[in-house]
Design an enzyme around this catalytic site. Structure first.
Site, PDB file in Angstrom:
ATOM      1  N   ASN A 187     -64.918 -12.981 -47.955  1.00  0.00           N
ATOM      2  CA  ASN A 187     -65.622 -11.866 -47.286  1.00  0.00           C
ATOM      3  C   ASN A 187     -65.613 -10.623 -48.178  1.00  0.00           C
ATOM      4  O   ASN A 187     -65.528  -9.499 -47.673  1.00  0.00           O
ATOM      5  CB  ASN A 187     -64.946 -11.571 -45.942  1.00  0.00           C
ATOM      6  CG  ASN A 187     -65.786 -10.660 -45.062  1.00  0.00           C
ATOM      7  OD1 ASN A 187     -67.009 -10.797 -45.007  1.00  0.00           O
ATOM      8  ND2 ASN A 187     -65.144  -9.714 -44.383  1.00  0.00           N
ATOM      9  N   SER A 220     -52.669  -5.636 -35.818  1.00  0.00           N
ATOM     10  CA  SER A 220     -53.797  -4.916 -35.247  1.00  0.00           C
ATOM     11  C   SER A 220     -53.452  -4.432 -33.854  1.00  0.00           C
ATOM     12  O   SER A 220     -52.694  -5.089 -33.125  1.00  0.00           O
ATOM     13  CB  SER A 220     -54.984  -5.880 -35.166  1.00  0.00           C
ATOM     14  OG  SER A 220     -56.009  -5.349 -34.363  1.00  0.00           O
ATOM     15  N   TYR A 232     -59.105 -14.358 -32.463  1.00  0.00           N
ATOM     16  CA  TYR A 232     -58.670 -13.487 -33.561  1.00  0.00           C
ATOM     17  C   TYR A 232     -57.386 -12.756 -33.167  1.00  0.00           C
ATOM     18  O   TYR A 232     -56.394 -12.743 -33.916  1.00  0.00           O
ATOM     19  CB  TYR A 232     -59.769 -12.474 -33.919  1.00  0.00           C
ATOM     20  CG  TYR A 232     -59.247 -11.349 -34.776  1.00  0.00           C
ATOM     21  CD1 TYR A 232     -58.906 -11.556 -36.107  1.00  0.00           C
ATOM     22  CD2 TYR A 232     -59.034 -10.070 -34.245  1.00  0.00           C
ATOM     23  CE1 TYR A 232     -58.378 -10.537 -36.883  1.00  0.00           C
ATOM     24  CE2 TYR A 232     -58.517  -9.046 -35.011  1.00  0.00           C
ATOM     25  CZ  TYR A 232     -58.186  -9.275 -36.324  1.00  0.00           C
ATOM     26  OH  TYR A 232     -57.653  -8.269 -37.084  1.00  0.00           O
ATOM     27  N   LYS A 238     -53.166 -12.809 -34.568  1.00  0.00           N
ATOM     28  CA  LYS A 238     -52.259 -11.687 -34.904  1.00  0.00           C
ATOM     29  C   LYS A 238     -50.977 -11.768 -34.070  1.00  0.00           C
ATOM     30  O   LYS A 238     -49.878 -11.528 -34.577  1.00  0.00           O
ATOM     31  CB  LYS A 238     -52.963 -10.345 -34.671  1.00  0.00           C
ATOM     32  CG  LYS A 238     -54.122 -10.072 -35.625  1.00  0.00           C
ATOM     33  CD  LYS A 238     -53.688 -10.002 -37.087  1.00  0.00           C
ATOM     34  CE  LYS A 238     -54.832  -9.672 -38.020  1.00  0.00           C
ATOM     35  NZ  LYS A 238     -54.493  -9.926 -39.436  1.00  0.00           N
ATOM     36  N   LEU A 248     -68.523  -0.205 -34.888  1.00  0.00           N
ATOM     37  CA  LEU A 248     -69.351   0.976 -34.633  1.00  0.00           C
ATOM     38  C   LEU A 248     -69.739   1.731 -35.911  1.00  0.00           C
ATOM     39  O   LEU A 248     -70.915   2.000 -36.145  1.00  0.00           O
ATOM     40  CB  LEU A 248     -68.597   1.914 -33.672  1.00  0.00           C
ATOM     41  CG  LEU A 248     -69.306   3.229 -33.364  1.00  0.00           C
ATOM     42  CD1 LEU A 248     -70.585   2.967 -32.573  1.00  0.00           C
ATOM     43  CD2 LEU A 248     -68.381   4.163 -32.569  1.00  0.00           C
TER      44      LEU A 248
HETATM   45  P1  NAD Z   1     -61.893  -7.809 -45.132  1.00  0.00           P
HETATM   46  O1  NAD Z   1     -62.597  -9.031 -44.648  1.00  0.00           O
HETATM   47  O2  NAD Z   1     -62.667  -6.775 -45.829  1.00  0.00           O
HETATM   48  O3  NAD Z   1     -60.675  -8.237 -46.067  1.00  0.00           O
HETATM   49  C1  NAD Z   1     -59.966  -9.441 -45.899  1.00  0.00           C
HETATM   50  C2  NAD Z   1     -59.939 -10.122 -47.247  1.00  0.00           C
HETATM   51  O4  NAD Z   1     -59.216 -11.352 -47.137  1.00  0.00           O
HETATM   52  C3  NAD Z   1     -61.337 -10.472 -47.756  1.00  0.00           C
HETATM   53  O5  NAD Z   1     -61.466  -9.965 -49.063  1.00  0.00           O
HETATM   54  C4  NAD Z   1     -61.375 -12.002 -47.730  1.00  0.00           C
HETATM   55  O6  NAD Z   1     -62.163 -12.523 -48.787  1.00  0.00           O
HETATM   56  C5  NAD Z   1     -59.917 -12.349 -47.872  1.00  0.00           C
HETATM   57  N1  NAD Z   1     -59.510 -13.635 -47.296  1.00  0.00           N
HETATM   58  C6  NAD Z   1     -59.761 -14.137 -46.064  1.00  0.00           C
HETATM   59  N2  NAD Z   1     -59.148 -15.307 -45.903  1.00  0.00           N
HETATM   60  C7  NAD Z   1     -58.481 -15.563 -47.068  1.00  0.00           C
HETATM   61  C8  NAD Z   1     -57.628 -16.625 -47.514  1.00  0.00           C
HETATM   62  N3  NAD Z   1     -57.359 -17.661 -46.736  1.00  0.00           N
HETATM   63  N4  NAD Z   1     -57.104 -16.546 -48.751  1.00  0.00           N
HETATM   64  C9  NAD Z   1     -57.382 -15.505 -49.573  1.00  0.00           C
HETATM   65  N5  NAD Z   1     -58.183 -14.471 -49.197  1.00  0.00           N
HETATM   66  C10 NAD Z   1     -58.707 -14.511 -47.948  1.00  0.00           C
HETATM   67  O7  NAD Z   1     -61.114  -7.192 -43.870  1.00  0.00           O
HETATM   68  P2  NAD Z   1     -60.261  -5.852 -43.762  1.00  0.00           P
HETATM   69  O8  NAD Z   1     -60.938  -4.996 -42.765  1.00  0.00           O
HETATM   70  O9  NAD Z   1     -59.934  -5.328 -45.084  1.00  0.00           O
HETATM   71  O10 NAD Z   1     -58.967  -6.437 -43.067  1.00  0.00           O
HETATM   72  C11 NAD Z   1     -57.777  -6.718 -43.769  1.00  0.00           C
HETATM   73  C12 NAD Z   1     -56.732  -7.184 -42.776  1.00  0.00           C
HETATM   74  O11 NAD Z   1     -56.524  -6.169 -41.813  1.00  0.00           O
HETATM   75  C13 NAD Z   1     -57.106  -8.440 -41.990  1.00  0.00           C
HETATM   76  O12 NAD Z   1     -55.964  -9.229 -41.841  1.00  0.00           O
HETATM   77  C14 NAD Z   1     -57.562  -7.893 -40.668  1.00  0.00           C
HETATM   78  O13 NAD Z   1     -57.391  -8.823 -39.628  1.00  0.00           O
HETATM   79  C15 NAD Z   1     -56.647  -6.700 -40.506  1.00  0.00           C
HETATM   80  N6  NAD Z   1     -57.182  -5.668 -39.604  1.00  0.00           N
HETATM   81  C16 NAD Z   1     -58.425  -5.148 -39.837  1.00  0.00           C
HETATM   82  C17 NAD Z   1     -58.947  -4.197 -38.975  1.00  0.00           C
HETATM   83  C18 NAD Z   1     -60.341  -3.641 -39.160  1.00  0.00           C
HETATM   84  O14 NAD Z   1     -60.925  -3.157 -38.180  1.00  0.00           O
HETATM   85  N7  NAD Z   1     -60.922  -3.666 -40.349  1.00  0.00           N
HETATM   86  C19 NAD Z   1     -58.177  -3.745 -37.893  1.00  0.00           C
HETATM   87  C20 NAD Z   1     -56.907  -4.279 -37.703  1.00  0.00           C
HETATM   88  C21 NAD Z   1     -56.419  -5.253 -38.570  1.00  0.00           C
HETATM   89  C1  WQD Z   2     -65.644   0.672 -31.086  1.00  0.00           C
HETATM   90  C2  WQD Z   2     -66.392   1.254 -29.887  1.00  0.00           C
HETATM   91  C3  WQD Z   2     -67.656  -0.383 -28.666  1.00  0.00           C
HETATM   92  C4  WQD Z   2     -70.503  -1.247 -31.897  1.00  0.00           C
HETATM   93  C5  WQD Z   2     -62.576  -4.097 -33.148  1.00  0.00           C
HETATM   94  C6  WQD Z   2     -61.721  -5.309 -32.926  1.00  0.00           C
HETATM   95  C7  WQD Z   2     -60.278  -4.987 -33.178  1.00  0.00           C
HETATM   96  C8  WQD Z   2     -60.081  -4.322 -34.539  1.00  0.00           C
HETATM   97  C9  WQD Z   2     -61.056  -3.225 -34.801  1.00  0.00           C
HETATM   98  C10 WQD Z   2     -59.320  -5.913 -36.151  1.00  0.00           C
HETATM   99  C11 WQD Z   2     -66.320   0.366 -28.635  1.00  0.00           C
HETATM  100  C12 WQD Z   2     -68.581   0.632 -29.299  1.00  0.00           C
HETATM  101  C13 WQD Z   2     -69.463  -0.730 -31.152  1.00  0.00           C
HETATM  102  C14 WQD Z   2     -71.848  -0.958 -31.506  1.00  0.00           C
HETATM  103  C15 WQD Z   2     -70.988   0.357 -29.679  1.00  0.00           C
HETATM  104  N1  WQD Z   2     -60.243  -5.245 -35.611  1.00  0.00           N
HETATM  105  N2  WQD Z   2     -69.707   0.055 -30.060  1.00  0.00           N
HETATM  106  N3  WQD Z   2     -72.034  -0.165 -30.407  1.00  0.00           N
HETATM  107  O1  WQD Z   2     -63.924  -3.056 -30.468  1.00  0.00           O
HETATM  108  O2  WQD Z   2     -62.315  -1.121 -30.816  1.00  0.00           O
HETATM  109  O3  WQD Z   2     -62.158  -3.083 -32.265  1.00  0.00           O
HETATM  110  O4  WQD Z   2     -62.388  -3.646 -34.496  1.00  0.00           O
HETATM  111  O5  WQD Z   2     -58.185  -6.061 -35.798  1.00  0.00           O
HETATM  112  O6  WQD Z   2     -59.577  -6.193 -33.067  1.00  0.00           O
HETATM  113  O7  WQD Z   2     -61.864  -5.742 -31.578  1.00  0.00           O
HETATM  114  O8  WQD Z   2     -64.079  -1.579 -32.542  1.00  0.00           O
HETATM  115  O9  WQD Z   2     -65.940  -0.614 -33.846  1.00  0.00           O
HETATM  116  O10 WQD Z   2     -66.313  -2.791 -32.602  1.00  0.00           O
HETATM  117  O11 WQD Z   2     -66.072  -0.681 -31.316  1.00  0.00           O
HETATM  118  O12 WQD Z   2     -71.231   1.053 -28.698  1.00  0.00           O
HETATM  119  O13 WQD Z   2     -72.818  -1.432 -32.128  1.00  0.00           O
HETATM  120  O14 WQD Z   2     -67.792   1.331 -30.220  1.00  0.00           O
HETATM  121  O15 WQD Z   2     -68.117  -0.752 -27.384  1.00  0.00           O
HETATM  122  O16 WQD Z   2     -66.263   1.221 -27.525  1.00  0.00           O
HETATM  123  P1  WQD Z   2     -63.152  -2.210 -31.377  1.00  0.00           P
HETATM  124  P2  WQD Z   2     -65.667  -1.450 -32.648  1.00  0.00           P
END
Ligand code: NAD
Ligand code: WQD
Length: 337
Positions: A35, A124, A148, A152, A199
């Site tokens: 990704n 998360s 998902y 976690k 969002l």
């Molecule tokens: P991202 O997809 O940009 O980064 C994840 C990376 O992991 C990618 O570069 C992907 O290629 C790599 N990857 C996936 N599976 C793999 C595997 N099996 N081996 C090696 N590489 C692999 O996502 P991000 O937003 O940077 O998220 C990073 C971490 O943070 C994730 O674990 C995600 O669940 C967690 N997280 C993200 C958010 C968010 O909203 N972005 C919120 C809470 C937690």
């Molecule tokens: C934020 C707010 C939507 C898109 C998600 C995952 C969570 C975490 C972070 C990894 C909400 C509203 C959104 C749109 C909208 N990821 N919205 N129109 O849902 O808090 O969290 O990302 O761990 O696990 O569930 O984030 O950015 O999707 O939404 O109105 O097109 O924006 O309803 O209120 P969320 P989000």
């Protein structure tokens, strides 16, 4: 310290690499590029003037991980690699469980074999499910509302059990709230493939003219303006939270968990207005049905991280919008474009 960053080419990983390098740590990245693009790491090198050792391997492959550990001195690991799209996890649960849990199990086994037992894990706020009260503290009840989120929750349980099995482990799980924004250089940022689920990237693409209008998922929540409220955290603050966690890993053996958030709630419409201020343009939107599985309000109590890690978010939602817009404008097609 030499830090192995799994998922280091991704959104949060690339920003974390910058903060580690700028603090003087060495960085080794393992990323399957499932990704992300290797170009993100070239840009990390441009920002910092330092080099990153990159391995295009999958963390579910223990033999590949063994080769990485054999080739580098690794002092600590930050494990970010994983799939993260909630809707996709509902459609493809086995793929999510296989990737996210196999990667963790393989990594922890190979770390143990090599005597590396300092680990920071990307958890998360999704592990709080629909929180009973806000701000959410680390002892709030845990539940999963989708596969998902379950990966976690299970990952945290596995790490708790591993830490309890051998006092040499020092494991910190960081529960991120909603990461947004980009590096102020405009060189790295969030690069969603296809239609953004979240969002801020969606709003950025509307502002850039790539999408027509934002669908606001419900305005009948029990919140001040009826739209969902979240804790939007600048990704550079989040990256600095990882640096703080690594720097404090020696403080306590066992398993610890910290919220990383700002402590402030922002509604969908407030976020949209902030983006309008950053871009100077009007962002069209339509209110549509609630998105299934969404909750009304979620924001962090980040005081434990302030107390133990000396970390606090210092950037605002306006800062995040400004930086996201700089990144979006400079890279209209993302890193592949
Ligand atoms: P991202 O997809 O940009 O980064 C994840 C990376 O992991 C990618 O570069 C992907 O290629 C790599 N990857 C996936 N599976 C793999 C595997 N099996 N081996 C090696 N590489 C692999 O996502 P991000 O937003 O940077 O998220 C990073 C971490 O943070 C994730 O674990 C995600 O669940 C967690 N997280 C993200 C958010 C968010 O909203 N972005 C919120 C809470 C937690
Ligand atoms: C934020 C707010 C939507 C898109 C998600 C995952 C969570 C975490 C972070 C990894 C909400 C509203 C959104 C749109 C909208 N990821 N919205 N129109 O849902 O808090 O969290 O990302 O761990 O696990 O569930 O984030 O950015 O999707 O939404 O109105 O097109 O924006 O309803 O209120 P969320 P989000």
């Amino acid at each position: 310290m030499n830090v192995l960053l799994t998922g280091g080419a991704g959104y949060i990983g690339s920003h974390t690499a910058v903060e580690l390098l700028e603090a003087g740590h060495g960085v080794v990245v393992v990323d399957s590029l499932a990704n992300s693009h290797a170009e993100a790491l070239s840009r990390v090198e441009r920002i910092t003037g330092r080099t990153v050792a990159f391995h295009g391997e999958d963390c579910t492959d223990p033999a590949a991980l063994r080769r990485v550990f054999a080739g580098h001195r690794i002092d600590a690991v930050i494990h970010l690699a994983g799939f993260k799209a909630v809707g996709e996890s509902v459609e493809q649960p086995l793929r999510y469980y296989r990737n996210n849990l196999d990667a963790l199990l393989s990594l922890v086994e190979v770390m143990d074999e090599h005597g590396v037992r300092d680990l920071v894990f990307s958890s998360s706020a999704t592990v709080y499910g629909d929180p009973e009260q806000v701000p959410v503290t680390e002892d709030g009840g845990l539940s999963a509302t989708n596969p998902y989120g379950a990966t976690k929750l299970f990952a945290e349980q596995i790490l708790r059990d591993v830490a309890a099995s051998d006092p040499r482990w020092r494991i910190t799980s960081l529960r991120y709230f909603n990461p947004v924004g980009a590096h102020p250089s405009g060189l790295i940022g969030e690069d969603p493939q296809g239609v953004p689920n979240n969002l801020f990237p969606y709003v950025a693409q509307v502002a850039a003219g790539r999408r027509e209008r934002l669908n606001v998922f419900g305005d009948d929540y029990d919140t001040p303006d009826g739209t969902g409220v979240r804790d939007y955290l600048h990704v550079v603050d989040l990256a600095q939270g990882h640096l703080a966690a690594v720097d404090h890993i020696a403080d306590a053996a066992g398993y610890r968990v910290y919220n990383l958030g700002t402590g402030q709630g922002t509604s969908v419409l407030e976020g949209l207005r902030a983006f309008e201020r950053a871009t100077g343009s009007t962002i069209p939107y339509t209110v549509v049905e609630r998105r299934p599985g969404d909750i009304a309000v979620c924001f962090a109590d980040p005081s434990a991280a302030a107390r133990d890690l000396g970390w606090k978010a210092v950037r605002t939602v306006d800062d995040a919008c400004r930086d996201a817009w700089r990144w979006q404008s400079a890279n209209p097609g993302g890193l592949a474009g």
